[in-house]
Design a protein around this motif. Structure first.
Motif, mmCIF file in Angstrom:
data_model
loop_
_atom_site.group_PDB
_atom_site.id
_atom_site.type_symbol
_atom_site.label_atom_id
_atom_site.label_comp_id
_atom_site.label_asym_id
_atom_site.label_seq_id
_atom_site.Cartn_x
_atom_site.Cartn_y
_atom_site.Cartn_z
ATOM 1 N N ILE A 191 0.858 -1.186 0.000
ATOM 2 C CA ILE A 191 0.000 0.000 0.000
ATOM 3 C C ILE A 191 0.889 1.229 0.000
ATOM 4 O O ILE A 191 1.712 1.407 0.905
ATOM 5 N N TRP A 192 0.716 2.071 -1.019
ATOM 6 C CA TRP A 192 1.514 3.292 -1.132
ATOM 7 C C TRP A 192 0.610 4.494 -0.901
ATOM 8 O O TRP A 192 -0.324 4.741 -1.672
ATOM 9 N N PHE A 193 0.886 5.254 0.161
ATOM 10 C CA PHE A 193 0.150 6.479 0.457
ATOM 11 C C PHE A 193 0.907 7.647 -0.184
ATOM 12 O O PHE A 193 1.757 8.274 0.454
ATOM 13 N N LEU A 227 0.424 10.991 1.746
ATOM 14 C CA LEU A 227 0.253 10.722 3.171
ATOM 15 C C LEU A 227 0.304 12.005 3.998
ATOM 16 O O LEU A 227 -0.573 12.259 4.832
ATOM 17 N N GLY A 237 4.576 3.990 3.071
ATOM 18 C CA GLY A 237 3.944 2.763 2.599
ATOM 19 C C GLY A 237 3.898 1.665 3.641
ATOM 20 O O GLY A 237 4.598 1.704 4.655
ATOM 21 N N ALA A 247 -4.508 6.243 -1.728
ATOM 22 C CA ALA A 247 -3.594 5.108 -1.668
ATOM 23 C C ALA A 247 -3.645 4.333 -2.973
ATOM 24 O O ALA A 247 -4.674 4.290 -3.657
#
Length: 492
Positions: free
Chosen positions: A12-14, A17, A107, A140
Motif C-alpha cells: 500500500i503506497w500512500f 500521506l 507505505g 492510496a
C-alpha cells in the motif's frame, strides 16, 4: 511459509500521506501543499490533488509554485507526525493479517498468505482495504503479488494485482524504476535502452553485474520470486497496564490503596524490565453499578519506584465516590520515558528525589505547568539573561555565570529626581529622599542590535551599584545619549 500455502503480498503506497494527514485535521478547499526547507529554500513536499492538477510537483520551489498558482495554500511539513500517523495505519492494517511492516516513509507491506479467505478472497480483501482508506480520506495505491518487490512495483507504477506464479507477465511492461533502483542506476539503464523490466529480464546477467554491481540483478530476482525477501513486522509496543478484579466490592480508602499498591508493584516491575519510567499514571476504578472513576497522577520526573509513587496517589484516591463498592481496579502508565539504570555511588543523595516529590504534590493541586523555575539565558541584557520554564519538564542549571552581581528584584526602569552629579549624591525615588553612601561602577551595557526593543532605544547604559545611607541597595543606570538617571533593580 507453511507448506501448501502460496505466498501473497500486498503493498500500500500512500502517495499523499503528509497532505492527507494535515487535511484530515484542518480541512481546506483548493490547491494545498506542505513545504519543507531544503538547500536554504522552501520547496513543495507533498501536494493534494488540486495542486497537482495545476501543474505543481514535489521539489518545486515555493516561490515558483506561488507564481504558477497564486491561490496555493501551504503549511510546513511535520515529518514526526507523519511517521506517527503511518504507525497508526500499520496498527489498523493488522486487522487483515498479523504480518505488517513499513515500506519506507509512506507505505505498508502486508503478508496476507493464508488470511485472504477470511474476507471472502483477495478481491474482497482489497476492496475492503480501499473502502476503509477512502472513508478515512486517504489516497492510496495498492499492489498484490507473490513477492514484496512485485507488489511494490504494481502499487507505485501499475496499481493492480499479479496472478499467482505470473510475476514477469505482470511486470514486463513496467519501467525499470519499479525495481526500487536509485536514480543514477535507472538513468544509466535507460541510456543503454533497457527501459522496461521485460528488457532487463532478457539481458545477459554477467554484463549487468560487471557494470552495475549485484544490486540490479538482486532486485530483479526479488521481484520475480527467484530470491527470497522477508517481511519483518514491527514488534508490538509493550503495554504498561495491569488490572485486578475483586471477588467482593471494596469502598474503604485503605483497601483501595492496598489494591493500588499491588498493581503498582506489578507495573513498575514491567517498567524496570524495559528500562522505562512513567510520567503519567491513571487508575480506573469500576463500581458495581458499572460506573467508573479515573484518578490521574502526573509526576515531575519519570519514576518506577512503587514506594515513592504510592503516597502520591493518596490525595486523588481519597476523593473518589465508591458508591455501592468497587469491584475492579486498573492501573495504566499513559506516558512513559526512557529511564536507564544508573550506577549507585557512596555520595548519592536523595535531595533531588524529595524536591521532585514536592513538585508532584504541589502539581496535583495547582498544575505542574504552574510551578516555574528560572534558567539562565545567553544574553548580557538584564531583562533577557533568564527564562522561566516548568520545573517538572526542565533541569535546574548547575551554576549561573555572571561576572558582575545582579539584583534579585528587577523592574521596569523608573526615573529619579535630582542626580546632577555622576553618580548622584542626593536623589528622590518613590517619594523617598536618598543619599548615596557608596557607589560601584560603571558597568557599560550596550543594546543587542539584532533585537528591536523599545526599552533600549535610548542606547547604551552605564550601570552603578549604589548603597544609600538609608539602607537601600539600588541598581541605577545613566543614559549618555539622552542624559538621565533611572533605577531598575534593588539588591537584597
Amino acid at each position: 511459509m507453511f507448506d501448501g500455502i502460496a505466498r501473497r503480498v500486498v503493498s500500500i503506497w500512500f502517495h499523499r500521506l503528509a497532505s492527507d494527514r494535515f487535511l484530515r485535521q484542518y480541512p481546506l478547499s483548493g490547491p494545498f501543499a506542505l513545504t519543507i526547507k531544503h538547500s536554504n529554500a522552501n520547496r513543495l513536499y507533498c501536494l493534494n490533488t488540486e495542486a497537482a492538477q495545476q501543474g505543481l510537483h514535489q521539489g518545486m520551489s515555493h516561490s515558483d509554485a506561488r507564481a504558477f498558482c497564486p491561490k496555493l495554500q501551504t503549511a510546513p511539513a511535520d515529518l514526526y507526525r507523519d511517521q506517527q500517523f503511518l504507525l497508526t495505519l500499520r496498527r489498523w492494517a493488522t486487522r487483515y493479517c498479523p504480518w505488517v511492516g513499513l515500506e519506507g516513509r509512506d507505505g505498508l507491506v502486508l503478508d496476507i498468505s493464508g488470511s485472504s479467505h477470511l474476507f471472502g478472497g483477495e478481491d474482497n480483501m482489497l476492496s475492503d482495504i480501499r473502502t476503509g482508506l477512502t472513508r478515512a480520506g486517504l489516497s492510496a495505491q495498492i499492489g498484490l503479488a507473490d513477492t514484496r518487490g512485485a507488489a511494490w512495483a504494481l502499487a507505485h507504477f501499475g496499481e493492480g494485482q499479479a496472478a499467482p506464479g505470473a510475476m514477469l507477465p505482470a511486470l514486463k511492461d513496467l519501467p525499470v524504476a519499479a525495481l526500487r533502483l536509485d536514480v543514477k542506476t535507472t538513468t544509466a539503464l535507460i541510456r543503454l535502452g533497457l527501459r522496461k523490466i521485460g528488457d532487463l529480464a532478457t539481458t545477459p546477467r554477467a554484463p549487468l553485474t560487471r557494470r552495475f554491481g549485484p544490486n540490479v540483478v538482486m532486485r530483479l530476482d526479488q521481484a520475480l520470486g527467484q530470491q527470497v525477501e522477508e517481511i519483518t513486522p514491527l514488534a508490538a509496543p509493550p503495554h504498561y497496564g495491569v488490572r485486578m478484579t475483586l471477588p467482593e466490592p471494596i469502598g474503604l480508602i485503605d483497601d483501595v490503596m492496598a489494591g493500588t499498591k499491588r498493581l503498582l508493584t506489578q507495573l513498575c516491575a514491567t517498567l524496570k524490565t524495559h528500562e522505562m519510567g512513567a510520567r503519567v499514571f491513571v487508575v480506573t476504578l469500576r463500581r458495581v453499578d458499572q460506573g467508573h472513576q479515573e484518578v490521574e497522577l502526573r509526576l515531575a520526573r519519570p519514576l518506577r519506584d512503587p514506594l515513592r509513587i504510592l503516597p502520591l496517589f493518596e490525595k486523588g484516591l481519597s476523593e473518589i465516590d465508591a458508591g455501592f463498592g468497587i469491584d475492579q481496579l486498573r492501573l495504566e502508565a499513559t506516558q512513559t520515558e526512557a529511564l536507564p539504570a544508573q550506577q549507585m555511588t557512596h555520595v548519592a543523595t536523595d535531595s533531588d528525589d524529595r524536591l521532585d516529590d514536592l513538585i508532584t504534590r504541589l502539581g496535583t493541586r495547582i498544575g505542574l505547568e504552574n510551578i516555574q523555575r528560572f534558567l539562565p539565558a545567553d544574553s548580557h541584557i538584564p531583562e533577557r539573561s533568564f527564562i522561566t520554564s516548568p520545573a517538572a519538564y526542565s533541569t535546574a542549571a548547575s551554576g549561573w555565570v555572571c561576572r558582575n552581581p545582579r539584583p534579585l528584584c528587577l523592574f521596569h526602569p523608573e526615573p529619579i529626581a535630582g542626580g546632577g552629579s555622576y553618580p548622584p549624591t542626593h536623589f528622590r525615588w518613590r517619594r523617598m529622599s536618598l543619599t548615596t553612601g557608596r557607589a560601584t561602577g560603571p558597568e557599560r551595557i550596550t543594546p543587542e542590535w539584532w533585537f528591536d526593543d523599545d526599552n533600549w532605544r535610548s542606547g547604551l547604559r552605564d550601570y552603578w551599584r549604589v548603597e544609600t545611607t538609608q539602607g537601600r541597595r539600588l541598581w541605577l543606570f545613566y543614559t549618555p545619549q539622552n542624559p538621565g538617571w533611572y533605577v531598575q533593580g534593588e539588591f537584597a
